[in-house]
Scaffold this motif. Structure first.
Motif, PDB file in Angstrom:
ATOM      1  N   THR A   1      17.847 -21.077   9.545  1.00  0.00           N
ATOM      2  CA  THR A   1      16.300 -19.136   9.973  1.00  0.00           C
ATOM      3  C   THR A   1      15.677 -19.883  11.018  1.00  0.00           C
ATOM      4  O   THR A   1      15.280 -21.275  10.712  1.00  0.00           O
TER       5      THR A   1
ATOM      6  N   LEU B   1      19.283 -11.936   1.519  1.00  0.00           N
ATOM      7  CA  LEU B   1      19.564 -10.980   2.782  1.00  0.00           C
ATOM      8  C   LEU B   1      21.157 -12.054   2.715  1.00  0.00           C
ATOM      9  O   LEU B   1      22.476 -11.445   3.962  1.00  0.00           O
TER      10      LEU B   1
ATOM     11  N   TYR C   1      24.448  -9.947   5.084  1.00  0.00           N
ATOM     12  CA  TYR C   1      23.102  -9.827   6.419  1.00  0.00           C
ATOM     13  C   TYR C   1      22.774 -10.582   7.280  1.00  0.00           C
ATOM     14  O   TYR C   1      20.982 -10.592   6.688  1.00  0.00           O
ATOM     15  N   THR C   2      23.229 -11.238   8.434  1.00  0.00           N
ATOM     16  CA  THR C   2      22.320 -12.745   8.549  1.00  0.00           C
ATOM     17  C   THR C   2      21.534 -12.814   9.739  1.00  0.00           C
ATOM     18  O   THR C   2      20.290 -13.130   9.636  1.00  0.00           O
ATOM     19  N   SER C   3      21.681 -11.927  10.266  1.00  0.00           N
ATOM     20  CA  SER C   3      20.893 -11.540  11.435  1.00  0.00           C
ATOM     21  C   SER C   3      19.130 -10.038  10.853  1.00  0.00           C
ATOM     22  O   SER C   3      18.571 -11.227  10.873  1.00  0.00           O
ATOM     23  N   SER C   4      19.740 -10.245   9.859  1.00  0.00           N
ATOM     24  CA  SER C   4      18.425  -9.190   9.308  1.00  0.00           C
ATOM     25  C   SER C   4      17.445 -10.148   8.244  1.00  0.00           C
ATOM     26  O   SER C   4      16.762 -10.505   8.456  1.00  0.00           O
TER      27      SER C   4
ATOM     28  N   GLN D   1      15.261 -12.226  10.874  1.00  0.00           N
ATOM     29  CA  GLN D   1      14.823 -11.767  11.324  1.00  0.00           C
ATOM     30  C   GLN D   1      13.164 -11.098  10.632  1.00  0.00           C
ATOM     31  O   GLN D   1      12.362 -11.055  10.942  1.00  0.00           O
ATOM     32  N   LEU D   2      13.739 -11.588   9.416  1.00  0.00           N
ATOM     33  CA  LEU D   2      12.866 -10.983   8.258  1.00  0.00           C
ATOM     34  C   LEU D   2      11.463 -12.469   8.293  1.00  0.00           C
ATOM     35  O   LEU D   2      10.928 -12.339   7.459  1.00  0.00           O
TER      36      LEU D   2
ATOM     37  N   GLU E   1       8.697 -12.468  10.904  1.00  0.00           N
ATOM     38  CA  GLU E   1       8.461 -11.396  10.678  1.00  0.00           C
ATOM     39  C   GLU E   1       7.148 -11.257   9.452  1.00  0.00           C
ATOM     40  O   GLU E   1       5.958 -11.626  10.233  1.00  0.00           O
TER      41      GLU E   1
END
Length: 601
Positions: free
Chosen positions: A23, A69, A74-77, A80-81, A84
């Motif tokens: 990430t 995730l 849901y790798t992109s999510s 993003q988490l 953020e």
């Protein structure tokens, strides 16, 4: 590759084949923060809102969500988490170590591991760069972790049939660690294993990628969760939530998992508490009842020498098996329900063809009552138990050949074979349980009991033994450790054979007959007494069987000559009083005005 087949307690855990892409990393990582989760041990920046999440540590919750995730795909999510929130899933050292293990770069993985142990005992100004270290758990053992790494390398070389390199790893890398000598010997035996048998002998059950994932899961137990969250953490936490809800639901009688959307509680009205059908085809005490594995049939047996097979669609009698010359105390369905063993006080056991009701085989070997029978998992052989102390336990083929006779000297009241076919449990009339390896015939252990056992049952997962004791207690015992997990009390017992069993959709209940004419049902996990049912008119409730295919139905067999079928929301008139009588618990049979009983010889 994993060597589970080598019988070790340190096998790899089952995990899914997933890894985490890196990430976005917004700050440098020191990888050495406190492991309590309260000081941002993953080295990420402090978020603008440091408050807790409904009392839970905000960082822990967020990082578990990031991990979940990734596991959900849901790798992109996940990225993003992480971006953020400012929280990162794992340190750069963990990411490098993970990549090395999953990529089979064993030299790199060992270097990181060794440096991490060196760093754990060094001064702060001597610490190596964070990307080369891990934060280790307090109980981490270097030789143990190195052993698992090198074992994986050894097994993969065997898989590739590079025997020279594998032998080098065994001698020069594994042996010097002096860790788990028994396992080391088992690994060395694999060098002579033929290629076609290697997978079974080594416990190989998937591709290299899956095997390395299991290795990583094992190693992660020695790495601090502050930097490497245990795999599938959210799924494990959700399992705990569901288990707690099930354990708090007295009437949980479904194999379906509770929904996460709402609190779970089953309705008592959906539980089988009413007598739907009374079966009155026996003319004397009914000593035993058992549903077939597919739930389509029910067998009953009793003092009147009858063995009756019912169709559970309408409870019509399919067959009346009348060849026994004395009371029949036990019956057992073959794994495919095509055959049936019956055990009688006439000292004989018979094997029947269920389709046509014909006797296929008569075991006329014992000089005392035959008390129980249990099928091997393949249905091609079975074990017969007897009160005959000269031949109390014998393994037979379906063709009537004696395969093995266990050492004599005691009498057996009941026996059972585990569903996985590995173990035979025999209840000794002298207050002992014998557990045998059915493959080697050797005794695994002998468990002393506080009083005589009258019945034994094994759970479908082959993990637990249920033992009914003459003193009025039922024990749930761990088959591996022999520990008594739970005790169930309330039913009345002391003189006669009373049987208990597992019941419900997922074997959530323990159910037993009783000498006070009642049926007792307990919650297996929390031990609570769920219901006490007025089972039969008089005498004992001798046997209980829960329909494997219909969790809303069970049967009870009693001294009032009846078998009762319990179901949901059914109300039918019950028959009037019937003569009393009873099944002996062990010993030489004598007859009284009330019932047949038994006294030790």
């Amino acid at each position: 590759m994993r060597p589970d087949g080598i019988r070790t307690e340190s096998g790899f855990p089952e995990v899914s084949n997933c890894s985490y892409p890196p990430t976005p990393r917004k700050t440098s990582l020191n990888g050495q923060s406190s492991a309590n989760g309260n000081s941002h041990a993953n080295g990420s920046k402090q978020p603008s809102n440091p408050s807790t999440y409904y009392g839970h540590n905000r960082e822990e919750v967020t990082r578990i969500l990031i991990q979940s995730l990734h596991e959900l795909g849901y790798t992109s999510s996940a990225a993003q988490l992480s971006s953020e929130s400012g929280f990162e899933l794992e340190t750069s050292g963990v990411a490098t170590f993970r990549s090395a293990v999953l990529g089979g770069r064993w030299v790199e993985a060992e270097r990181i591991l060794i440096q991490s142990f060196q760093n754990a005992g060094s001064q702060p100004d001597q610490k190596p760069p964070p990307e080369e270290t891990l934060v280790l758990a307090a109980d981490a053992e270097k030789n143990e972790m190195l052993f698992y790494l090198r074992q994986q390398k050894f097994l993969e070389l065997l898989e590739e049939r590079d025997l020279a390199a594998a032998l080098g790893v065994l001698r020069q890398e594994l042996t010097p660690l002096q860790f788990d000598v028994d396992r080391l010997h088992a690994l060395s035996s694999l060098l002579m294993c033929p290629t076609e048998l290697l997978h079974d002998q080594a416990g190989w059950d998937g591709p290299v990628s899956a095997s390395r994932e299991r290795l990583l899961g094992k190693l992660s137990k020695s790495i601090s969760p502050s930097v490497m969250i245990p795999q599938h953490r959210l799924a494990i936490l959700l399992d705990h939530v569901k288990s707690t809800q099930i354990n708090n639901c007295l009437y949980h009688n479904t194999a379906e998992s509770p929904s996460l959307y709402s609190d779970h509680m089953c309705d008592r009205n959906d539980f089988p508490l009413e007598v739907g059908v009374d079966l009155t085809d026996h003319s004397d005490e009914v000593w035993y009842c058992e549903f077939s594995h597919d739930g389509s049939k029910l067998v009953t047996a009793g003092k009147d020498q009858k063995v009756l097979i019912y169709d559970t669609a309408d409870f019509s009698v399919i067959h009346k098996l009348m060849d026994h010359e004395k009371g029949v105390a036990f019956a057992s369905w073959s794994p495919d329900d095509t055959k049936l063993i019956t055990c009688s006080q006439d000292n004989k056991a018979r094997v029947w063809n269920v389709e046509n009701g014909r006797c296929l085989l008569t075991i006329n070997h014992h000089r005392q009552p035959v008390t129980a029978g249990a099928w091997a998992a393949d249905g091609e052989s079975f074990v017969i138990a007897s009160l005959d102390s000269e031949s109390q336990l014998r393994h037979w083929s379906i063709r009537g050949q004696s395969l093995y006779t266990w050492k004599s000297g005691y009498r057996v009241q009941d026996c059972a074979v585990s569903a996985d076919g590995r173990r035979l449990v025999a209840a000794d009339t002298e207050a002992k349980i014998h557990v045998y390896n059915l493959l080697t015939y050797e005794e695994d252990y002998c468990l002393p009991l506080p009083s005589k056992p009258t019945s034994v049952a094994i759970s479908q997962d082959s993990r637990h033994i249920l033992i009914n004791l003459a003193e009025g207690e039922i024990q749930l015992v761990d088959m591996e450790t022999t520990a008594v997990i739970r005790r169930f009390k309330g039913q009345k017992q002391g003189e006669f054979v009373i049987r208990s069993t597992f019941g419900g959709a997922a074997e959530n209940f323990i159910v037993s007959g009783s000498e006070d004419s009642k049926v007792y049902i307990w919650h297996k996990e929390n031990g609570s007494l769920v219901e006490t049912l007025d089972g039969h008119i008089a005498g004992c409730v001798n046997s209980i069987s829960w329909n494997p295919a219909n969790p809303g139905m069970f049967a009870s067999a009693g001294d009032d000559n009846t078998v009762r079928i319990w179901s949901r929301n059914c109300n039918r008139p019950r028959p009037g009083p019937a003569p009393r009588s009873r099944v002996p618990s062990n010993g030489v049979t004598q007859t009284s005005a009330l019932r047949t009983t038994t006294f030790p010889s």
